[in-house]
Design a protein around this motif. Structure first.
Motif, PDB file in Angstrom:
ATOM      1  N   ALA A 182     -16.946 -66.868  17.832  1.00  0.00           N
ATOM      2  CA  ALA A 182     -17.256 -67.310  16.476  1.00  0.00           C
ATOM      3  C   ALA A 182     -17.024 -66.216  15.451  1.00  0.00           C
ATOM      4  O   ALA A 182     -16.755 -66.492  14.282  1.00  0.00           O
ATOM      5  CB  ALA A 182     -18.704 -67.790  16.402  1.00  0.00           C
ATOM      6  N   ALA A 183     -17.138 -64.962  15.881  1.00  0.00           N
ATOM      7  CA  ALA A 183     -16.970 -63.837  14.958  1.00  0.00           C
ATOM      8  C   ALA A 183     -15.511 -63.481  14.724  1.00  0.00           C
ATOM      9  O   ALA A 183     -15.212 -62.654  13.866  1.00  0.00           O
ATOM     10  CB  ALA A 183     -17.707 -62.610  15.507  1.00  0.00           C
ATOM     11  N   LEU A 184     -14.598 -64.096  15.472  1.00  0.00           N
ATOM     12  CA  LEU A 184     -13.200 -63.671  15.453  1.00  0.00           C
ATOM     13  C   LEU A 184     -12.270 -64.421  14.503  1.00  0.00           C
ATOM     14  O   LEU A 184     -11.430 -63.771  13.860  1.00  0.00           O
ATOM     15  CB  LEU A 184     -12.629 -63.765  16.872  1.00  0.00           C
TER      16      LEU A 184
ATOM     17  N   ALA B 114      -7.110 -60.078   9.316  1.00  0.00           N
ATOM     18  CA  ALA B 114      -6.661 -58.735   9.697  1.00  0.00           C
ATOM     19  C   ALA B 114      -5.203 -58.742  10.127  1.00  0.00           C
ATOM     20  O   ALA B 114      -4.404 -57.897   9.688  1.00  0.00           O
ATOM     21  CB  ALA B 114      -7.549 -58.193  10.811  1.00  0.00           C
ATOM     22  N   ALA B 115      -4.835 -59.682  10.984  1.00  0.00           N
ATOM     23  CA  ALA B 115      -3.446 -59.758  11.431  1.00  0.00           C
ATOM     24  C   ALA B 115      -2.520 -60.053  10.254  1.00  0.00           C
ATOM     25  O   ALA B 115      -1.408 -59.505  10.171  1.00  0.00           O
ATOM     26  CB  ALA B 115      -3.311 -60.837  12.507  1.00  0.00           C
TER      27      ALA B 115
ATOM     28  N   VAL C 279     -13.223 -57.586   9.012  1.00  0.00           N
ATOM     29  CA  VAL C 279     -11.767 -57.630   8.885  1.00  0.00           C
ATOM     30  C   VAL C 279     -11.176 -56.233   9.022  1.00  0.00           C
ATOM     31  O   VAL C 279     -10.210 -56.012   9.752  1.00  0.00           O
ATOM     32  CB  VAL C 279     -11.349 -58.254   7.546  1.00  0.00           C
ATOM     33  N   GLY C 280     -11.758 -55.274   8.303  1.00  0.00           N
ATOM     34  CA  GLY C 280     -11.209 -53.930   8.295  1.00  0.00           C
ATOM     35  C   GLY C 280     -11.184 -53.285   9.662  1.00  0.00           C
ATOM     36  O   GLY C 280     -10.225 -52.582  10.017  1.00  0.00           O
TER      37      GLY C 280
ATOM     38  N   ASP D 189      -7.085 -53.431   1.243  1.00  0.00           N
ATOM     39  CA  ASP D 189      -8.426 -53.440   0.661  1.00  0.00           C
ATOM     40  C   ASP D 189      -9.209 -54.592   1.261  1.00  0.00           C
ATOM     41  O   ASP D 189      -8.998 -55.757   0.911  1.00  0.00           O
ATOM     42  CB  ASP D 189      -8.354 -53.586  -0.857  1.00  0.00           C
ATOM     43  N   ALA D 190     -10.093 -54.267   2.178  1.00  0.00           N
ATOM     44  CA  ALA D 190     -10.948 -55.274   2.801  1.00  0.00           C
ATOM     45  C   ALA D 190     -12.345 -55.255   2.197  1.00  0.00           C
ATOM     46  O   ALA D 190     -13.263 -55.865   2.747  1.00  0.00           O
ATOM     47  CB  ALA D 190     -11.030 -55.040   4.302  1.00  0.00           C
ATOM     48  N   SER D 191     -12.496 -54.562   1.059  1.00  0.00           N
ATOM     49  CA  SER D 191     -13.816 -54.434   0.437  1.00  0.00           C
ATOM     50  C   SER D 191     -13.965 -55.276  -0.822  1.00  0.00           C
ATOM     51  O   SER D 191     -15.050 -55.758  -1.133  1.00  0.00           O
ATOM     52  CB  SER D 191     -14.094 -52.973   0.081  1.00  0.00           C
ATOM     53  N   GLY D 192     -12.873 -55.428  -1.584  1.00  0.00           N
ATOM     54  CA  GLY D 192     -12.949 -56.155  -2.846  1.00  0.00           C
ATOM     55  C   GLY D 192     -13.869 -55.501  -3.849  1.00  0.00           C
ATOM     56  O   GLY D 192     -14.448 -56.160  -4.703  1.00  0.00           O
TER      57      GLY D 192
END
Length: 304
Positions: free
Chosen positions: A120-122, A129-130, A153-154, A210-213
């Protein structure tokens, strides 16, 4: 009808309220899934607050949740790779995961070596990420900066980039230095001095994810020498910097889900630690994530 947590309006976490939604039979190319766990991601919080109003077609009365895992309940016409009773993880670009059931058009079978919680976390994190690693064209010998590299994601993106033989600089809080080091990245301190912190290690980078926004695009473009190889997952100001705001690409979702699930099943992918909460506690989970008192990946249990 199935139980759900419904977005009653845009605003603070209290707009997430218990309710029920009707889930019809699966149409062509769809499956209906009895959900065991649903993932909570940062984009859920941004949608709920109204910061991404309309960006994903959501509206008051809809159900949040981009990812879930469970068991196939029914399959629609033209579906031949799964059948009722099969465990699956589903990616939900149209949302709907905070519920007991969902209709899905993107799924991947869950191997026996992968738990329902990890499954579920993937999907949303792994697909994103991919996707961003592909979009930035990360290649062997290059240096890529990932901002928010300890997030769901990061962390995956960093591992995918390392697998391509790239050097990964992971911008994270000091408390996460050990985590990103363990997956092969070089930590740098995240914060107002991000550009200076990166330049203390390298003069420039080839690409930035940028996975933080969190308002880092100016520094990202500066460090990459332009916007061509800078991508953000959720910064609404992307256009101001001519940066790509990445979104799901339907033509590649299935193959990306298969790829990350295979890595996870083979023990070659590390996920963030997880906290499980009952589905009914979704509003409190959003509060805790926004306040920073909860920093793990959160899964909502539809069975609790």
């Amino acid at each position: 009808m199935t139980k759900a947590v419904v977005l009653s309006d845009y605003g603070p976490p209290d707009v997430l309220v218990p309710g029920e939604v009707e889930i019809g039979p699966p149409g062509p190319g769809q499956i209906r899934v009895n959900i065991e766990f649903a993932g909570v991601g940062p984009t859920d919080l941004a949608i709920r607050s109204g910061h991404l109003k309309g960006a994903f077609g959501n509206r008051p009365g809809s159900v949040l949740g981009f990812e879930a895992a469970g068991v196939v309940d029914a399959v629609g016409p033209s579906v031949s790779d799964v059948r009722p009773g099969d465990p699956v993880a589903v990616f939900l670009p149209e949302l709907g995961g905070y519920a007991g059931q969902v209709l899905a058009r993107y799924w991947v079978r869950v191997p026996r070596s992968v738990s329902a919680q990890d499954a579920a976390a993937l999907p949303a994190s792994g697909e994103a990420a991919a996707r961003v690693v592909d979009e930035t064209g990360v290649a062997a010998g290059e240096t890529v900066l990932i901002v928010g590299a300890a997030g769901s994601v990061g962390l995956i993106a960093g591992q995918l980039a390392v697998a391509r033989d790239a050097r990964v600089l992971a911008a994270v809080r000091p408390g996460d230095f050990d985590l990103v080091t363990e997956v092969g990245a070089t930590p740098v301190a995240y914060g107002p001095e991000l550009a200076a912190n990166v330049r203390a290690v390298v003069p420039s980078v080839d690409a930035v994810i940028d996975a933080s926004g969190a308002g880092v695009l100016g520094a990202a473009v500066e460090l990459a020498g332009g916007a061509d190889r800078v991508v953000t997952l959720s910064d609404p100001h992307a256009a101001d910097f001519a940066v790509r705001l990445s979104g799901p690409d339907g033509s590649h979702i299935a193959e990306r889900l298969q790829a990350v699930m295979a890595l996870l099943a083979a023990g070659r992918l590390t996920l963030r630690s997880q906290t499980v909460a009952p589905l009914a506690d979704a509003a409190q989970v959003h509060r805790d994530l926004e306040s920073g008192t909860l920093r793990t990946k959160v899964l909502l249990s539809a069975q609790a």
